[in-house]
Scaffold this motif. Sequence first.
Motif, short mmCIF file in Angstrom:
data_model
loop_
_atom_site.label_atom_id
_atom_site.label_comp_id
_atom_site.label_asym_id
_atom_site.label_seq_id
_atom_site.Cartn_x
_atom_site.Cartn_y
_atom_site.Cartn_z
N ASP A 1 -3.64 -1.94 -15.93
CA ASP A 1 -4.71 -1.23 -15.03
C ASP A 1 -4.11 -1.12 -13.83
O ASP A 1 -3.14 -1.76 -13.10
CB ASP A 1 -6.07 -1.96 -14.99
CG ASP A 1 -7.23 -1.01 -14.98
OD1 ASP A 1 -7.33 0.15 -14.66
OD2 ASP A 1 -8.44 -1.75 -15.44
N LYS B 1 -7.86 2.27 -8.71
CA LYS B 1 -9.11 2.94 -9.46
C LYS B 1 -10.65 2.49 -9.34
O LYS B 1 -11.35 3.19 -9.39
CB LYS B 1 -8.84 2.89 -10.95
CG LYS B 1 -7.59 3.61 -11.66
CD LYS B 1 -7.20 3.10 -13.02
CE LYS B 1 -8.19 2.95 -13.77
NZ LYS B 1 -7.82 2.76 -15.04
N TYR B 2 -10.47 1.24 -8.46
CA TYR B 2 -11.56 0.78 -8.40
C TYR B 2 -12.13 0.43 -6.89
O TYR B 2 -13.00 -0.18 -6.50
CB TYR B 2 -11.61 -0.76 -8.92
CG TYR B 2 -11.60 -0.55 -10.42
CD1 TYR B 2 -12.40 -0.23 -11.30
CD2 TYR B 2 -10.07 -1.03 -10.90
CE1 TYR B 2 -11.97 -0.19 -12.85
CE2 TYR B 2 -9.92 -0.67 -12.32
CZ TYR B 2 -10.93 -0.50 -13.16
OH TYR B 2 -10.52 -0.43 -14.63
N CYS C 1 -5.74 -3.72 -3.99
CA CYS C 1 -5.71 -2.62 -5.13
C CYS C 1 -4.10 -3.09 -5.69
O CYS C 1 -3.06 -2.68 -5.12
CB CYS C 1 -5.54 -1.47 -4.49
SG CYS C 1 -7.10 -0.97 -3.95
#
Length: 506
Positions: free
Chosen positions: A47, A51-52, A41
């Motif tokens: 970005d 978040k993913y 991460c």
Amino acid sequence: MRLMELIKDIKPRALKGNLEAEVSGISYDSRKAKPGDMFVCIPGTRDDGHKYVKQARERGVVVFLTSREVEAEAAQAVVVVEEPRLEMGKLASRLAGEPSRKMQLIGITGTNGKTTVSYLLEAISAVEEIACGVIGTINYRWQGKSIISSNTTPESVEVLGYLAQMVKAGVKRAAMEVSSHALDQKRVAGICFRAGIFTNLTPEHLDYHENMEAYFQAKARLFTEVLPGKWLAEKIDFQPLSVINLDDAFGEKLFALAPEKKVGYSLARKSADYYGRIVHYGWDGIRVRMTGPAGELELQSPLLGKINAWNILAASACLSELGTAGEKIVQGVSALQQVPGRMERVANDRGLLLLVDYAHTPDALENVLRIVRELETKRLVLVFGCVGDRDRKKRPAMGRIAAANAQLVVVTSDNPRTEQPGKIIEEIEAGIKAAGFPKAKRPGPDAQGYLIEPDRRAAIQMALESAREGDCVLIAGKGHEDYQILGDKRIHFDDREEVKRILGTR
């Protein structure tokens, strides 16, 4: 590899979950994550990889490397560290079998000259019969394989993957361009370099770096942090080499900062470890007499201009220090005929010196124009533009430089991206007007001044139709690129192809 074996040299802030997890790969893009991967991460400027986590989990990831706590299922593990990107490189290197330690890896950084130096290192290696790979702006290549470049310096995971493939293919040496972005973002963590070369530093990427000092500090990290092994999991057992251009003000500053072992090269200082004197240059190339610890070498090259004298010195000094015989350096330098998009000649039967060059900064454009002027062509016809969505300050500066050095300037589009081409051209034109350069009435063999043609294809045709025997036509900005970015679309466009099409010499 078992997780605890993989992370044995890092110090996590927190560690939880399935510590017996088997890790088979590392990914940082959730769309490309595979079952068995460690997902990193990375907090970015645009970005944040945190978040993913959910998407990565759904793709079968077994470990998360993060900078803060995230939720994990029973079969997964979470490793929390201060800098995920730094640790990612170290772990990717271990998982790949430490490929950079199994070759002589040379890093090249600086604003201009990186690509040419990499080609020179490759050419000399070929004469030595040493298999050499290259990772750089144009492509990533080794042993007949070539991959189109996505970044000058990719993420450490990709770099280490390419290096592992090179090792498997028998590569013993590699030349790698190292960008300031990559150094600032620690994209070369986990990569072990035997040597580093500094070419020069001039204004570029100031939309990313706050100022020239910040830009310099990013470049300096290759020598003060990367070469000494500060971004590696395990210590190095050799003394890395720094090769630095002493004719550059930032090079002087860097030389004082770089740890031993270090050598300087220069065209101005006879006291430099490697001193070069230009004894000839013309349309047929350049000859440099280099004096170093091993004696004197006469280096003859088809490459053009003083900038390439520095590039030749850089590559020659580096390999000489690494043990390459002088005669091999001489042969390798002479063997390199051209570098794609770097003062690249386009053959023609009109008696023109036709050049395509990647110069897209004020300093690079000024250097190229100076080279052409020294070649004593009749007239200099220049085609150039500036990219969109990037540093706007350089546009009027490049306009002033064009006006001061060319007899006819055709201002056109480069990669406008999401900006209006006309607006970019207006900012270039402001610099041209400030220099007192007149607007030409029309194109033609007697045209003097500047013309505006936003369509790059039409601009190249306009320049060629205006050139006459003995003139130089320089098409600058895109060099080796075979595309143009208009809005969010990338279309095929190659300056060299356009010249050949117009002249009917395809």
